[in-house]
Design a protein around this motif. Sequence first.
Motif, short mmCIF file in Angstrom:
data_model
loop_
_atom_site.label_atom_id
_atom_site.label_comp_id
_atom_site.label_asym_id
_atom_site.label_seq_id
_atom_site.Cartn_x
_atom_site.Cartn_y
_atom_site.Cartn_z
N TYR A 25 -3.08 0.63 -4.68
CA TYR A 25 -2.73 -0.61 -5.28
C TYR A 25 -1.60 -1.36 -4.54
N LYS A 26 -0.75 -0.51 -4.35
CA LYS A 26 0.36 -0.87 -3.53
C LYS A 26 0.30 -1.17 -1.92
N LEU A 27 -0.57 -0.33 -1.54
CA LEU A 27 -0.84 -0.33 0.01
C LEU A 27 -1.77 -1.64 0.25
N TRP A 28 -2.55 -1.98 -0.79
CA TRP A 28 -3.42 -2.90 -0.73
C TRP A 28 -2.82 -4.41 -0.77
N GLY A 29 -1.44 -4.38 -1.17
CA GLY A 29 -0.85 -5.48 -1.28
C GLY A 29 -0.27 -5.82 0.10
N TYR A 30 -0.33 -4.86 1.07
CA TYR A 30 0.29 -5.47 2.26
C TYR A 30 -0.78 -6.20 3.12
N PRO A 31 -0.21 -7.03 4.26
CA PRO A 31 -1.34 -7.86 4.99
C PRO A 31 -2.28 -7.04 5.73
N PHE A 32 -3.47 -7.35 5.85
CA PHE A 32 -4.48 -6.39 6.24
C PHE A 32 -5.15 -7.28 7.18
N ASP A 33 -5.40 -6.62 8.62
CA ASP A 33 -5.97 -7.24 9.74
C ASP A 33 -7.38 -6.92 9.71
N HIS A 34 -8.45 -7.85 9.23
CA HIS A 34 -9.76 -7.42 9.27
C HIS A 34 -10.46 -7.33 10.43
N GLU A 35 -10.10 -7.83 11.63
CA GLU A 35 -10.56 -7.67 12.91
C GLU A 35 -10.27 -6.13 13.29
N THR A 36 -9.17 -5.80 13.45
CA THR A 36 -8.53 -4.53 13.86
C THR A 36 -8.83 -3.30 12.74
N ARG A 37 -8.91 -3.79 11.41
CA ARG A 37 -8.99 -3.04 10.22
C ARG A 37 -7.91 -2.13 10.34
N THR A 38 -6.59 -2.67 10.34
CA THR A 38 -5.27 -2.07 10.18
C THR A 38 -4.66 -2.59 9.09
N SER A 39 -3.57 -2.03 8.41
CA SER A 39 -2.63 -2.60 7.60
C SER A 39 -1.45 -2.40 8.09
N SER A 40 -0.64 -3.44 7.40
CA SER A 40 0.92 -3.33 8.00
C SER A 40 1.74 -2.56 7.06
N ALA A 41 1.21 -1.79 6.16
CA ALA A 41 1.79 -0.88 5.14
C ALA A 41 2.44 0.29 5.89
N PRO A 42 3.50 0.63 5.39
CA PRO A 42 4.46 1.52 6.13
C PRO A 42 3.43 2.97 6.23
N LYS A 43 3.84 3.41 7.51
CA LYS A 43 2.99 4.74 7.93
C LYS A 43 3.30 6.00 7.11
N SER A 44 4.55 5.76 6.52
CA SER A 44 5.06 7.02 5.50
C SER A 44 4.19 6.98 4.21
N LEU A 45 4.06 5.60 3.82
CA LEU A 45 3.46 5.67 2.60
C LEU A 45 1.77 6.01 2.85
N MET A 46 1.19 5.52 3.72
CA MET A 46 -0.14 5.63 4.40
C MET A 46 -0.16 7.50 4.31
N LEU A 47 0.56 7.82 4.95
CA LEU A 47 0.50 9.48 4.88
C LEU A 47 0.40 10.18 3.67
N ILE A 48 1.51 9.86 2.81
CA ILE A 48 1.64 10.12 1.35
C ILE A 48 0.29 10.00 0.73
N HIS A 49 -0.17 8.93 0.79
CA HIS A 49 -1.67 8.50 -0.02
C HIS A 49 -2.66 9.28 0.69
N ARG A 50 -2.73 9.55 2.09
CA ARG A 50 -3.75 10.39 2.46
C ARG A 50 -3.59 12.09 1.82
N ALA A 51 -2.43 12.22 1.93
CA ALA A 51 -1.99 13.69 1.49
C ALA A 51 -2.31 14.09 0.06
#
Length: 361
Positions: A25-51
């Motif tokens: 929920y927190k990560l989806w609050g960051y801006p998201f580029d639909h063309e490149t399908r990338t998020s501006s969320a911190p990579k550390s949070l992305m890695l934690i979520h993936r782990a």
Amino acid sequence: MSIATSTILGLVFLGLGNASVFLMYKLWGYPFDHETRTSSAPKSLMLIHRAIGYAYLILYIFMMWHMVPRLWNYQVELPPRTVAHLMLGITIGVLLLVKISILRFFRHFEEAMPYIGTVLLICTYLLIGLSIPFTLRESALRVKGNVFSDASLQRTYTRLQMAGLPPDAPLDKLASRRKLREGQDVLLKKCVQCHDLRTILARPRTPPDWVRTVDRMAIKPMIGEPIVQEDQWTVSAYLIAITPELQNSAKEQRKQQIQVSQAQNALAALTNPDDVIVNPDEVEETDEMSAEDVYNPEAAKELFEITCSLCHDLSDVDNVPPTSEEETTELIARMIDNGLFLEEEDIKTIARYLNETYVNP
């Protein structure tokens, strides 16, 4: 898998589900580029979520790997709670498969991920809610102190002598704490494969009845590991040991039934006195109980001793014996009120034995 391990893993599984969804929920609050399908969320949070997601998936596979084979041990239709548990487990597996497929192959469905994650969390709560409370109740049954007290062990040993076990059965060992816990394990791991625990413990039985019941169940065809003779002895000893607690439970249920009947009578009396419900449990036994024409004093004595020893010492009756047939009837009625199950013929036999032993010797 032990009860403690299963409980801990279940709670960890629920914790991972919560952490994964709310972090999503927190990560989806960051801006998201639909063309490149990338998020501006911190990579550390992305890695934690993936782990956390990988840990959730690995734990799910581990628990299913241990639980699914147990289903093949059932020789009858699965109990309702087990069916619900299985359906939720399958649903979680399907949702995980869909989620992984979207992340790897169908990124155009990525906006549906929050909804999938939310449904996944709901299923996780339901799954754990169907297992953890019952696991904790089972654990509480294991650590109950009364069954393993010194007085209970001595009482169990006395009852085992009346249970009709084979001569080679080690009664002194069967009445030990270690063997009773082994019998508890047999009950909670093997007996419940075919029977609901509530069905097994529905009503108290005499020691010979428990032994006969276990023997009858053990010879039935069974898929999986059979109940060997030593397991039969240990589970019989444990069932005999917990009979007093079953009697207390039956007594409480009986009181509740009487209270319900009294409430129905009071309500019926207000509306129509002719509709008053008579509960046979509340009607005092006034008819004289006639004994069977074929009466064996020795067998009657044995039946009385086995039945009496379930609740108290045999010396209690010797110290305060019935002095009339009415007191004999009241004594037996009191035993039944305390939760003891007796067949009609057994009631007649015990009544005649008491009358011929104490009232009219």
